[in-house]
Design a protein around this motif. Structure first.
Motif, PDB file in Angstrom:
ATOM      1  N   TYR A   1       6.868   7.883   6.716  1.00 15.25           N
ATOM      2  CA  TYR A   1       6.215   6.783   5.995  1.00 15.25           C
ATOM      3  C   TYR A   1       5.768   7.186   4.587  1.00 15.25           C
ATOM      4  O   TYR A   1       5.314   6.346   3.819  1.00 15.25           O
ATOM      5  CB  TYR A   1       4.962   6.328   6.747  1.00 15.25           C
ATOM      6  CG  TYR A   1       5.219   5.823   8.148  1.00 15.25           C
ATOM      7  CD1 TYR A   1       5.855   4.596   8.360  1.00 15.25           C
ATOM      8  CD2 TYR A   1       4.821   6.562   9.263  1.00 15.25           C
ATOM      9  CE1 TYR A   1       6.084   4.130   9.644  1.00 15.25           C
ATOM     10  CE2 TYR A   1       5.044   6.097  10.547  1.00 15.25           C
ATOM     11  CZ  TYR A   1       5.679   4.884  10.740  1.00 15.25           C
ATOM     12  OH  TYR A   1       5.893   4.427  12.004  1.00 15.25           O
ATOM     13  N   VAL A   2       5.863   8.477   4.270  1.00 16.93           N
ATOM     14  CA  VAL A   2       5.224   8.984   3.044  1.00 16.93           C
ATOM     15  C   VAL A   2       6.037   8.623   1.787  1.00 16.93           C
ATOM     16  O   VAL A   2       7.238   8.832   1.731  1.00 16.93           O
ATOM     17  CB  VAL A   2       5.011  10.518   3.143  1.00 16.93           C
ATOM     18  CG1 VAL A   2       4.504  11.094   1.835  1.00 16.93           C
ATOM     19  CG2 VAL A   2       4.053  10.863   4.284  1.00 16.93           C
TER      20      VAL A   2
ATOM     21  N   TYR B   1       5.005  14.950  -5.907  1.00 20.78           N
ATOM     22  CA  TYR B   1       6.369  14.410  -5.769  1.00 20.78           C
ATOM     23  C   TYR B   1       6.309  12.938  -5.383  1.00 20.78           C
ATOM     24  O   TYR B   1       5.462  12.545  -4.571  1.00 20.78           O
ATOM     25  CB  TYR B   1       7.117  15.118  -4.638  1.00 20.78           C
ATOM     26  CG  TYR B   1       7.600  16.504  -4.951  1.00 20.78           C
ATOM     27  CD1 TYR B   1       8.890  16.727  -5.441  1.00 20.78           C
ATOM     28  CD2 TYR B   1       6.765  17.601  -4.733  1.00 20.78           C
ATOM     29  CE1 TYR B   1       9.334  18.010  -5.702  1.00 20.78           C
ATOM     30  CE2 TYR B   1       7.207  18.887  -4.996  1.00 20.78           C
ATOM     31  CZ  TYR B   1       8.488  19.083  -5.481  1.00 20.78           C
ATOM     32  OH  TYR B   1       8.928  20.349  -5.732  1.00 20.78           O
ATOM     33  N   GLU B   2       7.267  12.171  -5.938  1.00 21.51           N
ATOM     34  CA  GLU B   2       7.433  10.785  -5.500  1.00 21.51           C
ATOM     35  C   GLU B   2       8.807  10.614  -4.880  1.00 21.51           C
ATOM     36  O   GLU B   2       9.786  11.183  -5.393  1.00 21.51           O
ATOM     37  CB  GLU B   2       7.266   9.828  -6.682  1.00 21.51           C
ATOM     38  CG  GLU B   2       5.819   9.479  -6.913  1.00 21.51           C
ATOM     39  CD  GLU B   2       5.594   8.557  -8.104  1.00 21.51           C
ATOM     40  OE1 GLU B   2       4.461   8.100  -8.257  1.00 21.51           O
ATOM     41  OE2 GLU B   2       6.553   8.330  -8.889  1.00 21.51           O
TER      42      GLU B   2
ATOM     43  N   LEU C   1      -3.233   5.105   0.594  1.00 20.32           N
ATOM     44  CA  LEU C   1      -3.798   5.749   1.780  1.00 20.32           C
ATOM     45  C   LEU C   1      -3.355   7.212   1.795  1.00 20.32           C
ATOM     46  O   LEU C   1      -2.174   7.506   1.541  1.00 20.32           O
ATOM     47  CB  LEU C   1      -3.281   5.040   3.027  1.00 20.32           C
ATOM     48  CG  LEU C   1      -3.450   5.743   4.377  1.00 20.32           C
ATOM     49  CD1 LEU C   1      -4.911   5.678   4.827  1.00 20.32           C
ATOM     50  CD2 LEU C   1      -2.569   5.108   5.444  1.00 20.32           C
ATOM     51  N   PHE C   2      -4.288   8.109   2.117  1.00 19.12           N
ATOM     52  CA  PHE C   2      -3.951   9.542   2.134  1.00 19.12           C
ATOM     53  C   PHE C   2      -3.900  10.082   3.557  1.00 19.12           C
ATOM     54  O   PHE C   2      -4.881   9.994   4.296  1.00 19.12           O
ATOM     55  CB  PHE C   2      -4.986  10.342   1.334  1.00 19.12           C
ATOM     56  CG  PHE C   2      -4.806  10.180  -0.138  1.00 19.12           C
ATOM     57  CD1 PHE C   2      -3.973  11.042  -0.848  1.00 19.12           C
ATOM     58  CD2 PHE C   2      -5.423   9.142  -0.817  1.00 19.12           C
ATOM     59  CE1 PHE C   2      -3.778  10.872  -2.212  1.00 19.12           C
ATOM     60  CE2 PHE C   2      -5.233   8.971  -2.179  1.00 19.12           C
ATOM     61  CZ  PHE C   2      -4.404   9.836  -2.878  1.00 19.12           C
TER      62      PHE C   2
ATOM     63  N   MET D   1       0.850  -1.201   0.000  1.00 20.86           N
ATOM     64  CA  MET D   1       0.000   0.000   0.000  1.00 20.86           C
ATOM     65  C   MET D   1       0.880   1.245   0.000  1.00 20.86           C
ATOM     66  O   MET D   1       1.775   1.390   0.818  1.00 20.86           O
ATOM     67  CB  MET D   1      -0.881  -0.021   1.265  1.00 20.86           C
ATOM     68  CG  MET D   1      -1.787   1.177   1.406  1.00 20.86           C
ATOM     69  SD  MET D   1      -2.818   1.056   2.900  1.00 20.86           S
ATOM     70  CE  MET D   1      -1.624   1.465   4.177  1.00 20.86           C
ATOM     71  N   LYS D   2       0.584   2.110  -0.942  1.00 22.80           N
ATOM     72  CA  LYS D   2       1.315   3.381  -0.999  1.00 22.80           C
ATOM     73  C   LYS D   2       0.758   4.336   0.075  1.00 22.80           C
ATOM     74  O   LYS D   2      -0.450   4.355   0.315  1.00 22.80           O
ATOM     75  CB  LYS D   2       1.107   3.976  -2.395  1.00 22.80           C
ATOM     76  CG  LYS D   2       1.857   5.270  -2.622  1.00 22.80           C
ATOM     77  CD  LYS D   2       1.616   5.786  -4.025  1.00 22.80           C
ATOM     78  CE  LYS D   2       2.421   4.979  -5.037  1.00 22.80           C
ATOM     79  NZ  LYS D   2       2.290   5.479  -6.403  1.00 22.80           N
ATOM     80  N   ILE D   3       1.658   5.106   0.695  1.00 29.27           N
ATOM     81  CA  ILE D   3       1.202   6.097   1.674  1.00 29.27           C
ATOM     82  C   ILE D   3       1.489   7.486   1.115  1.00 29.27           C
ATOM     83  O   ILE D   3       2.645   7.827   0.808  1.00 29.27           O
ATOM     84  CB  ILE D   3       1.861   5.866   3.044  1.00 29.27           C
ATOM     85  CG1 ILE D   3       1.400   4.489   3.555  1.00 29.27           C
ATOM     86  CG2 ILE D   3       1.490   6.989   4.016  1.00 29.27           C
ATOM     87  CD1 ILE D   3       1.917   4.068   4.875  1.00 29.27           C
ATOM     88  N   SER D   4       0.430   8.240   0.939  1.00 31.00           N
ATOM     89  CA  SER D   4       0.537   9.573   0.345  1.00 31.00           C
ATOM     90  C   SER D   4       0.137  10.622   1.361  1.00 31.00           C
ATOM     91  O   SER D   4      -0.604  10.347   2.299  1.00 31.00           O
ATOM     92  CB  SER D   4      -0.368   9.686  -0.881  1.00 31.00           C
ATOM     93  OG  SER D   4       0.079   8.810  -1.883  1.00 31.00           O
ATOM     94  N   MET D   5       0.657  11.830   1.124  1.00 31.75           N
ATOM     95  CA  MET D   5       0.287  12.950   2.005  1.00 31.75           C
ATOM     96  C   MET D   5      -0.257  14.054   1.105  1.00 31.75           C
ATOM     97  O   MET D   5       0.277  14.288   0.026  1.00 31.75           O
ATOM     98  CB  MET D   5       1.562  13.368   2.730  1.00 31.75           C
ATOM     99  CG  MET D   5       1.657  14.788   3.152  1.00 31.75           C
ATOM    100  SD  MET D   5       3.203  14.980   4.092  1.00 31.75           S
ATOM    101  CE  MET D   5       3.664  16.598   3.539  1.00 31.75           C
ATOM    102  N   ILE D   6      -1.312  14.683   1.546  1.00 25.11           N
ATOM    103  CA  ILE D   6      -1.876  15.786   0.761  1.00 25.11           C
ATOM    104  C   ILE D   6      -2.025  16.983   1.686  1.00 25.11           C
ATOM    105  O   ILE D   6      -2.584  16.867   2.775  1.00 25.11           O
ATOM    106  CB  ILE D   6      -3.187  15.345   0.048  1.00 25.11           C
ATOM    107  CG1 ILE D   6      -3.722  16.450  -0.858  1.00 25.11           C
ATOM    108  CG2 ILE D   6      -4.256  14.840   0.998  1.00 25.11           C
ATOM    109  CD1 ILE D   6      -4.687  15.951  -1.946  1.00 25.11           C
ATOM    110  N   VAL D   7      -1.476  18.121   1.264  1.00 21.88           N
ATOM    111  CA  VAL D   7      -1.443  19.286   2.143  1.00 21.88           C
ATOM    112  C   VAL D   7      -1.350  20.571   1.322  1.00 21.88           C
ATOM    113  O   VAL D   7      -0.766  20.575   0.232  1.00 21.88           O
ATOM    114  CB  VAL D   7      -0.241  19.190   3.131  1.00 21.88           C
ATOM    115  CG1 VAL D   7       1.089  19.105   2.426  1.00 21.88           C
ATOM    116  CG2 VAL D   7      -0.241  20.340   4.155  1.00 21.88           C
ATOM    117  N   ALA D   8      -1.925  21.632   1.870  1.00 23.31           N
ATOM    118  CA  ALA D   8      -1.786  22.961   1.270  1.00 23.31           C
ATOM    119  C   ALA D   8      -1.067  23.849   2.287  1.00 23.31           C
ATOM    120  O   ALA D   8      -1.453  23.870   3.454  1.00 23.31           O
ATOM    121  CB  ALA D   8      -3.173  23.533   0.965  1.00 23.31           C
ATOM    122  N   TYR D   9      -0.025  24.548   1.837  1.00 25.37           N
ATOM    123  CA  TYR D   9       0.746  25.361   2.780  1.00 25.37           C
ATOM    124  C   TYR D   9       1.136  26.695   2.170  1.00 25.37           C
ATOM    125  O   TYR D   9       1.271  26.839   0.961  1.00 25.37           O
ATOM    126  CB  TYR D   9       1.994  24.605   3.278  1.00 25.37           C
ATOM    127  CG  TYR D   9       2.935  24.153   2.190  1.00 25.37           C
ATOM    128  CD1 TYR D   9       2.756  22.924   1.572  1.00 25.37           C
ATOM    129  CD2 TYR D   9       3.998  24.961   1.786  1.00 25.37           C
ATOM    130  CE1 TYR D   9       3.605  22.507   0.566  1.00 25.37           C
ATOM    131  CE2 TYR D   9       4.856  24.542   0.791  1.00 25.37           C
ATOM    132  CZ  TYR D   9       4.663  23.311   0.186  1.00 25.37           C
ATOM    133  OH  TYR D   9       5.500  22.903  -0.816  1.00 25.37           O
TER     134      TYR D   9
END
Ligand SMILES: NC(=O)c1ccc[n+]([C@@H]2O[C@H](COP(=O)([O-])OP(=O)(O)OC[C@H]3O[C@@H](n4cnc5c(N)ncnc54)[C@H](OP(=O)(O)O)[C@@H]3O)[C@@H](O)[C@H]2O)c1
Length: 167
Positions: free
Chosen positions: A109-110, A163-164, A94-95, A1-9
């Motif tokens: 983990y991302v 980004y990866e 997973l996000f 399972m890929k672990i992704s992060m989504i954020v606005a900054y």
């Protein structure tokens, strides 16, 4: 399972104030919805309370050490158990959707980051740790203009970047 992060900054890595977002960018919300729909989304208890309800078409996982409960939400006090839950549900991506505390704890983990860099500078009380992009490849970018109405910035300019992590 890929672990992704989504954020606005913002320009100083600011992400929130008084448990709320710092801007309203409807295109960014649409983007967030499109990217996360159909997936498990993992968040801290404070971010869940700021959203106020489980987001439709997504499986909400909340991290809390205080026995937090809410209908339609899966709560865990341990990160590994939360990951296992998503894995057992056959999740492929997973996000991690915030907030500050969760981004800091789970960054290691991302595998993939969906970032909205917002042209905003202002008061905040929640920040992202500065990201070192050395070991990350930019695979997608789209730039959005500010929306101006009556000589006022209705919605700031922003850049969407994906980004990866390099192997
Ligand atoms: N700009 C963005 O993209 C974005 C996205 C999301 C959120 N935000 C902003 O971020 C801010 C909220 O961030 P925050 O740092 O205050 O709170 P948060 O990260 O959303 O939640 C923190 C809470 O999560 C639980 N928690 C954290 N680490 C845990 C762990 N390892 N195991 C179990 N539970 C854990 C604890 O809950 P208990 O106290 O219940 O134990 C902790 O109090 C708000 O301003 C929000 O608007 C911005």
């Amino acid at each position: 399972m890929k672990i992704s992060m989504i954020v606005a900054y913002g320009k100083n890595w600011e992400i929130g104030l008084d448990n709320q977002m710092l801007w309203h960018i409807s295109e960014d919300f649409k983007n967030f919805k499109k990217i996360t729909s159909g997936h498990h989304i993992l968040m801290g208890r404070k971010t869940f309370e700021s959203i106020g309800k489980p987001l439709p078409n997504r499986t909400s996982i909340v991290l809390s050490k205080n026995g937090f409960e809410y209908e339609g939400v899966h709560t865990f006090c341990d990160v590994k158990e939360a990951f296992d839950f998503a894995r057992e549900n056959a999740e492929e991506e997973l996000f991690i959707i915030g907030g500050a505390n969760i981004y800091k704890t789970l960054f290691l983990y991302v595998d993939k980051m969906y970032l909205s860099e917002v042209d905003f500078e202002g008061e905040a009380d929640a920040y992202l740790n500065e990201i070192d992009f050395t070991y990350w490849d930019l695979i997608e970018q789209k730039d959005y203009e500010a929306i101006i109405e009556d000589d006022k910035v209705k919605s700031p300019a922003w850049k969407f970047k994906v980004y990866e992590k390099r192997d």
